[in-house]
Write an enzyme that holds these catalytic residues in place. Structure first.
Site, PDB file in Angstrom:
ATOM      1  N   ASP A 106       0.827  -1.216   0.000  1.00 22.17           N
ATOM      2  CA  ASP A 106       0.000   0.000   0.000  1.00 22.17           C
ATOM      3  C   ASP A 106       0.856   1.259   0.000  1.00 22.17           C
ATOM      4  O   ASP A 106       2.079   1.186   0.155  1.00 22.17           O
ATOM      5  CB  ASP A 106      -0.966  -0.012   1.204  1.00 22.17           C
ATOM      6  CG  ASP A 106      -0.334  -0.555   2.477  1.00 22.17           C
ATOM      7  OD1 ASP A 106       0.905  -0.587   2.564  1.00 22.17           O
ATOM      8  OD2 ASP A 106      -1.084  -0.950   3.387  1.00 22.17           O
TER       9      ASP A 106
ATOM     10  N   GLU B 150      -9.760  -1.440   5.011  1.00 21.82           N
ATOM     11  CA  GLU B 150     -10.444  -1.154   6.265  1.00 21.82           C
ATOM     12  C   GLU B 150     -11.720  -1.996   6.373  1.00 21.82           C
ATOM     13  O   GLU B 150     -12.127  -2.640   5.394  1.00 21.82           O
ATOM     14  CB  GLU B 150     -10.780   0.348   6.317  1.00 21.82           C
ATOM     15  CG  GLU B 150      -9.541   1.261   6.335  1.00 21.82           C
ATOM     16  CD  GLU B 150      -8.798   1.264   7.681  1.00 21.82           C
ATOM     17  OE1 GLU B 150      -8.840   0.253   8.407  1.00 21.82           O
ATOM     18  OE2 GLU B 150      -8.157   2.291   7.986  1.00 21.82           O
TER      19      GLU B 150
ATOM     20  N   HIS C  28      -7.666  -4.293   9.825  1.00 19.71           N
ATOM     21  CA  HIS C  28      -7.311  -4.156   8.401  1.00 19.71           C
ATOM     22  C   HIS C  28      -6.068  -4.954   8.041  1.00 19.71           C
ATOM     23  O   HIS C  28      -5.190  -5.164   8.883  1.00 19.71           O
ATOM     24  CB  HIS C  28      -7.174  -2.684   7.982  1.00 19.71           C
ATOM     25  CG  HIS C  28      -6.013  -1.938   8.570  1.00 19.71           C
ATOM     26  ND1 HIS C  28      -6.152  -0.711   9.181  1.00 19.71           N
ATOM     27  CD2 HIS C  28      -4.691  -2.215   8.625  1.00 19.71           C
ATOM     28  CE1 HIS C  28      -4.961  -0.281   9.573  1.00 19.71           C
ATOM     29  NE2 HIS C  28      -4.060  -1.169   9.256  1.00 19.71           N
TER      30      HIS C  28
ATOM     31  N   ASP D  22      -8.062  -2.254  13.980  1.00 21.22           N
ATOM     32  CA  ASP D  22      -9.443  -2.459  13.515  1.00 21.22           C
ATOM     33  C   ASP D  22      -9.560  -3.656  12.578  1.00 21.22           C
ATOM     34  O   ASP D  22     -10.596  -3.867  11.952  1.00 21.22           O
ATOM     35  CB  ASP D  22      -9.984  -1.186  12.836  1.00 21.22           C
ATOM     36  CG  ASP D  22      -9.217  -0.805  11.568  1.00 21.22           C
ATOM     37  OD1 ASP D  22      -8.262  -1.533  11.184  1.00 21.22           O
ATOM     38  OD2 ASP D  22      -9.572   0.216  10.951  1.00 21.22           O
TER      39      ASP D  22
HETATM   40  C1  F6R Z   1       1.299  -1.480   6.120  1.00 17.33           C
HETATM   41  C2  F6R Z   1      -0.001  -2.133   6.182  1.00 17.33           C
HETATM   42  C3  F6R Z   1      -0.827  -2.096   7.418  1.00 17.33           C
HETATM   43  C4  F6R Z   1      -0.041  -2.371   8.691  1.00 17.33           C
HETATM   44  C5  F6R Z   1      -0.947  -2.288   9.907  1.00 17.33           C
HETATM   45  C6  F6R Z   1      -0.194  -2.555  11.193  1.00 17.33           C
HETATM   46  O1  F6R Z   1       1.894  -1.686   4.859  1.00 17.33           O
HETATM   47  O2  F6R Z   1      -0.396  -2.685   5.218  1.00 17.33           O
HETATM   48  O3  F6R Z   1      -1.854  -3.053   7.303  1.00 17.33           O
HETATM   49  O4  F6R Z   1       0.553  -3.631   8.603  1.00 17.33           O
HETATM   50  O5  F6R Z   1      -1.508  -1.024   9.972  1.00 17.33           O
HETATM   51  O6  F6R Z   1       0.756  -1.565  11.381  1.00 17.33           O
HETATM   52  P1  F6R Z   1       1.834  -1.680  12.533  1.00 17.33           P
HETATM   53  O7  F6R Z   1       2.686  -2.839  12.199  1.00 17.33           O
HETATM   54  O8  F6R Z   1       2.618  -0.397  12.449  1.00 17.33           O
HETATM   55  O9  F6R Z   1       1.100  -1.835  13.809  1.00 17.33           O
END
Ligand code: F6R
Length: 260
Positions: free
Chosen positions: A67, A143, A138, A136
């Site tokens: 992403d 989301e 994702h 949440d």
């Molecule tokens: C990032 C991504 C997100 C993160 C998620 C957890 O490329 O795709 O899904 O993996 O927001 O983020 P952290 O690891 O910072 O808690």
């Protein structure tokens, strides 16, 4: 889904880097799916150790990011391209041009999304996709209520995700509202999904994703549909799993040749 409970973040890094190293040993030109955020950092540090000691080379690999934020200026330090440059490209031996991410500054965003899907397809698909999970639920930036059939597209972040990600920016106001993310359907096409998660704040999402119903409201529950998905959680992130003891026992008695 296989659930592996490890003691801490460093142990998650060693285990998952080992799975990536094995994937690359079997296929030196493997296509890797990279995640950003905090969770995969121990994995990248352990890969770096292996590259530096000469037991692993990613020189012939390709990689795709999950992403990207929309609308950050080129080279913004919190863009996911810049993050991967710092954490992976500058420290491992994968060539910069072999690492692609969605173009969040494209004038025509839908065309950039379609081009990204084509690039993944042209590379033969992703062999091993690293994932994190949002509080949440994702995966990527899909989301809650993202379709399980979704492809790479523009999404709007939830207030929860913008609050969670404010730690990377000066303030919450600076976190973009919009992102490009691989869709849940895109992610599900990778041949092996490996979700890394640490910390108590993710325990509820982990329990719902692994043991709750399959639901677009909990995007990470899509891993239940995948024939080869692995969730690696530290004790804190695994603390709400009902069958934690079963997962521990299963992993302890697993034949070593099976790998992850
Ligand atoms: C990032 C991504 C997100 C993160 C998620 C957890 O490329 O795709 O899904 O993996 O927001 O983020 P952290 O690891 O910072 O808690």
């Amino acid at each position: 889904m296989e659930v592996v409970i490890v003691s801490d973040a460093a142990a998650s890094g060693t285990l998952v880097a080992g799975a990536i190293a094995e994937c690359v040993r079997q296929r030196p030109n493997a296509v890797l799916g990279l995640a950003t955020g905090s969770s995969p950092l121990p994995v990248y540090r352990d890969l770096e150790r292996r590259v530096k000691e000469g037991s692993l080379s990613l020189a012939h690999c390709k990689a795709f990011l999950l992403d990207e934020y929309v609308g950050l200026s080129a080279g913004h330090p919190q863009s996911y391209r810049a993050t991967i440059q710092r954490e992976v490209i500058d420290r491992l031996d994968i060539p910069a041009e072999a690492v692609l991410g969605p173009d969040g500054s494209a004038e025509d965003l839908p065309a950039a999304c379609a081009a990204y899907e084509e690039a993944i397809k042209a590379a033969g698909g992703v062999d091993l996709q690293l994932l994190g999970i949002g509080s949440d639920g994702h995966i990527g930036f899909n989301e809650p209520v993202s379709s399980f059939a979704s492809r790479t597209r523009v999404k709007t972040l939830t207030a929860q995700t913008r609050t969670d990600n404010a730690r990377f920016f000066g303030s919450e106001e600076e976190v973009p509202w919009h992102v490009i993310t691989q869709g849940v359907g895109t992610i599900l096409e990778a041949r092996h999904l490996v979700l890394v998660v640490t910390g108590e704040s993710k325990a509820d999402a982990v329990a719902q994703a692994v043991e709750g119903p399959i639901s677009a409201f909990m995007p990470a529950s899509a891993l239940q549909l995948h024939p080869h998905s692995t969730l690696v959680a530290d004790e804190a992130a695994a603390s709400q799993l009902k069958l934690a003891q079963y997962y521990r026992q299963t992993y302890e008695t697993k034949p070593s040749w099976q790998g992850l």
